[in-house]
Design an enzyme around this catalytic site. Sequence first.
Site, PDB file in Angstrom:
ATOM      1  N   LYS A  99       2.524  46.588 -42.289  1.00 20.88           N
ATOM      2  CA  LYS A  99       3.937  46.664 -42.680  1.00 20.88           C
ATOM      3  C   LYS A  99       4.674  47.799 -41.976  1.00 20.88           C
ATOM      4  O   LYS A  99       5.412  48.572 -42.578  1.00 20.88           O
ATOM      5  CB  LYS A  99       4.077  46.794 -44.202  1.00 20.88           C
ATOM      6  CG  LYS A  99       3.502  45.594 -44.965  1.00 20.88           C
ATOM      7  CD  LYS A  99       3.725  45.731 -46.458  1.00 20.88           C
ATOM      8  CE  LYS A  99       3.182  44.520 -47.212  1.00 20.88           C
ATOM      9  NZ  LYS A  99       1.707  44.463 -47.226  1.00 20.88           N
ATOM     10  N   ARG A 100       4.510  47.883 -40.684  1.00 19.15           N
ATOM     11  CA  ARG A 100       5.150  48.930 -39.914  1.00 19.15           C
ATOM     12  C   ARG A 100       6.623  48.620 -39.705  1.00 19.15           C
ATOM     13  O   ARG A 100       7.019  47.460 -39.577  1.00 19.15           O
ATOM     14  CB  ARG A 100       4.459  49.108 -38.560  1.00 19.15           C
ATOM     15  CG  ARG A 100       3.002  49.554 -38.650  1.00 19.15           C
ATOM     16  CD  ARG A 100       2.868  50.901 -39.360  1.00 19.15           C
ATOM     17  NE  ARG A 100       1.586  51.521 -39.130  1.00 19.15           N
ATOM     18  CZ  ARG A 100       0.627  51.665 -40.041  1.00 19.15           C
ATOM     19  NH1 ARG A 100       0.820  51.191 -41.256  1.00 19.15           N
ATOM     20  NH2 ARG A 100      -0.502  52.263 -39.755  1.00 19.15           N
TER      21      ARG A 100
END
Length: 281
Positions: A99-100
């Site tokens: 989930k960058r």
Amino acid sequence: MTVLEPFGARLRRAMDERGPLCVGIDPHASLLAEWGLNDDVAGLERFSRTVVEATADRVAVLKPQSAFFERFGSRGWAVLEACVQEARAAGALVVMDAKRGDIGSTMAGYAEAFLHKDAPLFSDALTVSPYLGYGSLSPAVALARENGTGLFVLALTSNPEGGEVQHAVREDGRTVGATILAHLAMENAGEEPLGSFGAVVGATLGDLSSYDLDINGPLLAPGVGAQGATAADLPAVFGSALRNVVPNVSRGVLRHGPDVVALRDAADRFADEVRAAVAAG
């Protein structure tokens, strides 16, 4: 290393051959304890290797949650590298659940860590957050196209807190979540048999008929199993986009470990249920 066939094409084939199922690899402390393992690097390694051994040759996608490896520092990263490489070698596609989300060179750095063909953590796709503006994902989109990999962009997530952002209405009358889906549809326009830029859409959200989920890309759907959704719920949630849904099951499979046969049986059972729901839908 040669450039891979686009992720969307590889995912479509894997879903058709193995069934549309993603198994999460989530070695959090309570699950390690349930398996009789210590909450340390040795337990982490035993857990991840067992899940890969049991499922990587039969499910379409494995999704390691990077946070549960990162908490052990450099040794945890080493276990994650081995997990990714062994899963891909066994034939599973790997979606790195990290989930960058950032801007400019920082986003490019995140993309290079997971999507560059020479990276130790090279994965088939990466989960990303668009909430610094969809355009902030441009470096990841470009690198994914270059390397034959993909993205899963948070759009309509299953956590209750997500609604305050994702269901917020913009000046043009469209919700933020709908805007993200529209961007992804443009990324995937004209791609066959499936685009490489997917959305994360919770399987627990109920009727989503007000959203256009036909983005010509995959829909990663958390929430099946322990969170309460079932395979039978998928047609009502996803409608005409059902064939492109990749349900994610984590605890529903993982709780059957550390017995390899029990893990395999659980994964096969969920895959069969999802396949039947898609056929019926």
